[in-house]
Design an enzyme around this catalytic site. Structure first.
Site, PDB file in Angstrom:
ATOM      1  N   ARG A  52       0.852  -1.193   0.000  1.00 19.44           N
ATOM      2  CA  ARG A  52       0.000   0.000   0.000  1.00 19.44           C
ATOM      3  C   ARG A  52       0.887   1.242   0.000  1.00 19.44           C
ATOM      4  NH1 ARG A  52      -1.416   1.534   4.598  1.00 19.44           N
ATOM      5  NH2 ARG A  52      -2.243  -0.439   5.369  1.00 19.44           N
ATOM      6  N   TYR A 104     -17.503  16.397 -14.768  1.00 20.67           N
ATOM      7  CA  TYR A 104     -17.762  14.961 -14.858  1.00 20.67           C
ATOM      8  C   TYR A 104     -18.795  14.592 -13.776  1.00 20.67           C
ATOM      9  CZ  TYR A 104     -16.949   9.966 -14.402  1.00 20.67           C
ATOM     10  OH  TYR A 104     -17.108   8.619 -14.318  1.00 20.67           O
ATOM     11  N   ASP A 176      -8.370  19.050 -13.418  1.00 18.67           N
ATOM     12  CA  ASP A 176      -8.632  17.721 -13.971  1.00 18.67           C
ATOM     13  C   ASP A 176      -8.240  17.779 -15.451  1.00 18.67           C
ATOM     14  OD1 ASP A 176      -9.787  15.505 -15.201  1.00 18.67           O
ATOM     15  OD2 ASP A 176     -11.516  15.467 -13.844  1.00 18.67           O
ATOM     16  N   LYS A 201      -8.721   6.749 -18.874  1.00 19.32           N
ATOM     17  CA  LYS A 201      -9.054   7.270 -20.193  1.00 19.32           C
ATOM     18  C   LYS A 201      -7.817   7.251 -21.104  1.00 19.32           C
ATOM     19  CE  LYS A 201     -12.839   7.834 -17.874  1.00 19.32           C
ATOM     20  NZ  LYS A 201     -13.188   9.072 -17.209  1.00 19.32           N
TER      21      LYS A 201
HETATM   22  C1  LIG Z   1     -13.779   9.436 -15.942  1.00 25.14           C
HETATM   23  C2  LIG Z   1     -13.485  10.781 -15.394  1.00 25.14           C
HETATM   24  C3  LIG Z   1     -13.257  10.969 -14.025  1.00 25.14           C
HETATM   25  C4  LIG Z   1     -13.343   9.838 -13.020  1.00 25.14           C
HETATM   26  O1  LIG Z   1     -12.357   8.884 -13.231  1.00 25.14           O
HETATM   27  P1  LIG Z   1     -12.532   7.316 -12.871  1.00 25.14           P
HETATM   28  O2  LIG Z   1     -11.245   6.745 -13.289  1.00 25.14           O
HETATM   29  O3  LIG Z   1     -13.718   6.835 -13.666  1.00 25.14           O
HETATM   30  O4  LIG Z   1     -12.795   7.257 -11.407  1.00 25.14           O
HETATM   31  C5  LIG Z   1     -12.940  12.240 -13.594  1.00 25.14           C
HETATM   32  N1  LIG Z   1     -12.875  13.280 -14.448  1.00 25.14           N
HETATM   33  C6  LIG Z   1     -13.107  13.136 -15.772  1.00 25.14           C
HETATM   34  C7  LIG Z   1     -13.001  14.330 -16.657  1.00 25.14           C
HETATM   35  C8  LIG Z   1     -13.421  11.890 -16.293  1.00 25.14           C
HETATM   36  O5  LIG Z   1     -13.666  11.761 -17.596  1.00 25.14           O
END
Ligand SMILES: *Cc1c(COP(=O)(O)O)cnc(C)c1O
Length: 385
Positions: A52, A104, A176, A201
């Site tokens: 961890r 999101y 983000d 992504k």
């Molecule tokens: C998918 C996404 C998230 C969340 O990420 P996860 O890996 O699904 O927890 C946060 N911000 C954006 C812009 C996203 O597309």
């Protein structure tokens, strides 16, 4: 290799964070699928005690992501939301966060349904003109949290402008950067304190991993976030870290193609008689196109569009007919995906709130993949009719 900031992006994508394995010389970082590490005498170990806290595969990935974002530190988590969760845990009851009104859906949900009940206050505001942020700042404001481009409206927020406001008021700025990726945009270079990715992504890029990451430069903040990462325990596993190390090696090639295909698909849609508004920051008519050009190196493969009549049934029929675009949540993989935000990714946001930002019932969001673009356009042609 050395994380030398003069090294160019593609070279970093292939090499950063990765060293030949000291035991065998293996060029690929091994998957250290272990929970614990043997000590010679209590406290006498090789810097690894428990996975961890420390894992060599995760460490290699953290260094790789840090290098891509021109950061000193990288931290990986079990998902993008787990990374956001760690950032909000820097705060305490009474603190306030200013964030965008087009986020999101899962980010909106963790803010409103989880952290609001711990006494943290969130302001969801329009940020297309960043000076609006000033109207919500008070002595409790601790964090400005932005997404740019936003999901799914593809709004662009001025990172430099937001950073100037954050610095003037000694507030943290988190960005983000999931949609842009470090190939197109580096928020830390523009003045942000923390950059976050849903690694699920584009960084992973192959729709086979769920993961999140943070990257940052401030030593004290990095220590606090590493403490949260270890204390709360939402780390990613070594096998997933390996898959993302592999994915990142082609990030620059994939993004180049996503951008090329994205531009062609966006132009095709913009000229289609049945299609209404098309949301893509590369259009000169996009309200913040100039800001996009000043902070991004390309405009990516994420595109949203609506039909001339806001008819959800029409959108459903089109999405059912797609042959190459797979109807699925998520984005950023090599394969093209189509998503219906109102019922899928953004279902957690009340309709009334969605309408305020123009997220209509007919809106379709495309993640344009790296296939041959002629096939993708042909698919749109036959599905839209
Ligand atoms: C998918 C996404 C998230 C969340 O990420 P996860 O890996 O699904 O927890 C946060 N911000 C954006 C812009 C996203 O597309």
């Amino acid at each position: 290799m050395e994380n030398n900031s003069n090294t160019r992006f593609g070279t970093k994508a292939v090499h950063a964070g990765v060293k030949p394995d000291p035991t065998t010389g293996a060029i690929m970082t091994p998957i250290y699928q272990t929970s614990t590490y043997v000590q010679r005498s209590p406290g006498d170990h090789k810097g690894f005690e428990y996975s961890r806290t420390q894992n060599p595969t995760r460490f290699a990935l953290q260094d790789s992501i840090a290098a891509l974002e021109n950061a000193k530190y990288g931290l990986c988590f079990g998902s993008g939301l787990a990374a956001i969760d760690a950032v909000i845990k820097l705060l305490k009851p009474g603190d306030e966060v200013i964030t965008g009104d087009d986020l999101y859906g899962g980010t909106y949900r963790i803010f409103t349904k989880i952290f609001a009940k711990y006494g943290i206050k969130f302001h969801f505001i329009s940020m297309e003109d960043v000076t609006n942020i000033e109207n919500y700042i008070n002595t409790n404001t601790k964090l400005i949290w932005i997404e740019t481009p936003t999901n799914p409206m593809m709004n662009i927020i001025d990172i430099r402008g937001a950073a100037a406001i954050a610095q003037a008021h000694k507030i943290l700025l988190g960005v983000d950067n999931t949609f842009a990726t470090p190939y197109l945009q580096n928020p830390l270079d523009l003045g942000a304190d923390i950059v976050m990715h849903s690694v699920t992504k584009y960084l992973g890029g192959h729709s086979d991993v769920v993961m999140g990451a943070l990257a940052l430069n401030n030593d004290k903040l990095a220590a606090e976030l590493a403490f949260i990462q270890n204390s709360c325990g939402a780390v990613c596993g070594p096998q997933d870290a390996f898959l993302v190390l592999r994915g990142i090696k082609t990030l620059h090639l994939r993004m180049q193609r996503h951008c090329e295909n994205g531009e062609k698909v966006a132009n095709y849609l913009a000229n289609h008689p049945k299609v209404g508004k098309v949301y893509w920051p590369g259009f000169e008519t996009h309200p913040n196109h100039e800001i996009a050009k000043s902070q991004m190196r390309g405009f990516g493969g994420m595109i949203s569009f609506v039909f001339k009549e806001d008819d959800m049934q029409q959108s459903f029929r089109v999405m059912e007919k797609f042959k190459h675009f797979a109807l699925a949540e998520s984005l950023g993989g090599v394969e093209s995906l189509a998503n219906h935000p109102a019922t899928m990714t953004h279902g957690a946001i009340p309709r009334e709130e969605r309408m305020k930002v123009g997220l209509l019932d007919s809106l379709i969001r495309l993640s344009v993949g790296i296939e041959d673009v002629e096939d993708l356009i042909e698919d749109l042609r036959q599905a839209i009719g």
